[in-house]
Design a protein around this motif. Structure first.
Motif, PDB file in Angstrom:
ATOM      1  N   PHE A   1       0.756  -1.388   0.092  1.00 40.34           N
ATOM      2  CA  PHE A   1       0.057   0.085   0.069  1.00 40.34           C
ATOM      3  C   PHE A   1       0.914   1.378   0.038  1.00 40.34           C
ATOM      4  O   PHE A   1       2.048   1.314   0.965  1.00 40.34           O
ATOM      5  CB  PHE A   1      -1.024  -0.077   1.126  1.00 40.34           C
ATOM      6  N   THR A   2       0.616   2.227  -0.909  1.00 44.26           N
ATOM      7  CA  THR A   2       1.519   3.345  -1.231  1.00 44.26           C
ATOM      8  C   THR A   2       1.418   4.198  -0.059  1.00 44.26           C
ATOM      9  O   THR A   2       0.233   4.561   0.339  1.00 44.26           O
ATOM     10  CB  THR A   2       0.921   3.960  -2.441  1.00 44.26           C
ATOM     11  N   PRO A   3       2.471   4.970   0.541  1.00 46.07           N
ATOM     12  CA  PRO A   3       2.363   5.590   1.719  1.00 46.07           C
ATOM     13  C   PRO A   3       2.100   7.104   1.340  1.00 46.07           C
ATOM     14  O   PRO A   3       2.681   7.640   0.385  1.00 46.07           O
ATOM     15  CB  PRO A   3       3.758   5.742   2.402  1.00 46.07           C
ATOM     16  N   TYR A   4       1.324   7.891   1.934  1.00 45.93           N
ATOM     17  CA  TYR A   4       0.853   9.319   1.805  1.00 45.93           C
ATOM     18  C   TYR A   4       0.963  10.004   3.094  1.00 45.93           C
ATOM     19  O   TYR A   4       0.469   9.322   4.047  1.00 45.93           O
ATOM     20  CB  TYR A   4      -0.430   9.551   1.231  1.00 45.93           C
ATOM     21  N   LYS A   5       1.656  10.990   3.102  1.00 45.00           N
ATOM     22  CA  LYS A   5       1.503  12.050   4.225  1.00 45.00           C
ATOM     23  C   LYS A   5       0.114  12.539   4.252  1.00 45.00           C
ATOM     24  O   LYS A   5      -0.731  12.756   3.141  1.00 45.00           O
ATOM     25  CB  LYS A   5       2.583  13.100   3.959  1.00 45.00           C
ATOM     26  N   VAL A   6      -0.439  13.158   5.465  1.00 48.35           N
ATOM     27  CA  VAL A   6      -1.683  13.312   5.759  1.00 48.35           C
ATOM     28  C   VAL A   6      -1.543  14.546   6.661  1.00 48.35           C
ATOM     29  O   VAL A   6      -0.774  14.583   7.359  1.00 48.35           O
ATOM     30  CB  VAL A   6      -2.949  12.429   6.106  1.00 48.35           C
ATOM     31  N   ASN A   7      -2.399  15.568   6.479  1.00 46.12           N
ATOM     32  CA  ASN A   7      -2.655  16.758   7.416  1.00 46.12           C
ATOM     33  C   ASN A   7      -4.235  16.730   7.817  1.00 46.12           C
ATOM     34  O   ASN A   7      -4.828  16.250   7.261  1.00 46.12           O
ATOM     35  CB  ASN A   7      -2.115  17.783   7.132  1.00 46.12           C
ATOM     36  N   GLY A   8      -4.472  17.026   9.076  1.00 45.74           N
ATOM     37  CA  GLY A   8      -5.540  17.705   9.652  1.00 45.74           C
ATOM     38  C   GLY A   8      -6.320  18.701   9.329  1.00 45.74           C
ATOM     39  O   GLY A   8      -5.527  19.794   9.117  1.00 45.74           O
ATOM     40  N   ARG A   9      -7.511  18.842   9.274  1.00 47.41           N
ATOM     41  CA  ARG A   9      -8.413  20.255   9.272  1.00 47.41           C
ATOM     42  C   ARG A   9      -9.735  19.838  10.003  1.00 47.41           C
ATOM     43  O   ARG A   9     -10.290  19.024   9.660  1.00 47.41           O
ATOM     44  CB  ARG A   9      -8.711  20.261   7.679  1.00 47.41           C
TER      45      ARG A   9
END
Length: 287
Positions: free
Chosen positions: A138-146
């Motif tokens: 599974f490809t890693p992605y950075k995430v941010n919160g809103r």
């Protein structure tokens, strides 16, 4: 709330304004930012593999197979968006899961690490259960919160108080679509995406009463009995059940929960406040 006021007027929903405000939930949307090359350790991430402290033990299922890493949340970053003030203010939360069949009481593990210094990427020595099942990583992605708000979705709304349900759901969609897009992969808190409003009861029955829900309203009596016959306590436990994480199917990462469904991790509010992540519940919903 000015925009919400304007939307209520736009859809002529002033008569149910009090209901709308009483049922607002503060949430944290999680948005993909970019593919993660693992250069920076301890970022909030979905997919791929985790950054963990030394001597971290990769969780396993009942058969001794490696659970699949789903996400890690850097709480120093995410808690800035936490209007509910329930998440720990620092550290990392890791989410792992097993085979998503059946869709209820899925094997999983939620792990909280209070200090997030000296983290290093950990790749398992062999494919995890979902990697093996889907024959892919599974490809890693950075995430941010809103931070944002939600009002009841179609599963959780009180239809008895609505004269115009179409107008209400147009309002609900406007609020949701204003805050989501192609890069939204899930959320912390809020109303679960589901057909019926019983996700919290299902979680409470398993966490508290150790009972597998069979989709009967009468089963609430089992929860009441487990709480010493206290009906008010049972209702409060259901009300206070927190959706700690919802993750959508996502082609970029490679997550596919049945037919484009979602997974939900639940925790008791009291356990979350006490940083106790030993008793959680994982289910899947797909239309």
């Amino acid at each position: 709330m000015k925009e919400l006021e304007e939307l209520i007027k736009k859809y002529e929903l002033e008569e149910v304004k009090d209901y709308i405000y009483e049922n607002i939930k503060n949430i944290i949307y999680l948005n993909l930012t970019e593919k993660d090359n693992y250069k920076f350790k301890g970022v909030s991430r979905v997919g791929g593999y985790p950054d963990v402290p030394e001597n971290f033990q990769w969780p396993k299922n009942a058969e001794g197979k490696l659970l699949t890493f789903i996400a890690q949340l850097n709480l120093k970053e995410i808690s800035f968006c936490d209007e509910n003030a329930l998440l720990p203010r620092k550290g990392m939360i890791y989410f792992f899961m097993g085979i998503d069949e059946p869709a209820y009481d899925i094997e999983h593990k939620v792990i909280y690490i209070e200090e997030n210094e000296k983290l290093n990427l950990m790749k398992p020595e062999k494919p995890t259960v979902l990697e093996e099942e889907h024959e892919q990583t599974f490809t890693p992605y950075k995430v941010n919160g809103r931070n944002s708000i939600e009002i009841p979705n179609y599963a959780y709304v009180d239809y008895d108080i609505l004269e115009d349900s179409d107008a209400f759901f147009s309002l609900e969609e406007d609020i949701r679509f204003e805050n989501t897009g192609d890069n939204c992969v899930g959320k912390v808190y809020g109303y679960p995406e589901r057909q019926h409003d019983d996700a919290e009861l299902e979680a409470a029955l398993k966490i508290i009463a150790k009972h597998q829900y069979n989709y009967r309203e009468s089963e609430k009596e089992i929860l009441i009995k487990a709480l010493g016959g206290n009906k008010e306590k049972a209702e409060q436990e259901i009300h206070d059940m927190v959706m700690l994480l919802e993750i959508d199917s996502n082609d970029k990462i490679g997550f596919s929960w049945w037919d484009s469904g979602v997974i939900h991790f639940f925790i008791r509010k009291e356990d979350l406040k006490n940083k106790n992540f030993d008793n959680t519940y994982l289910s899947l919903y797909s239309s």
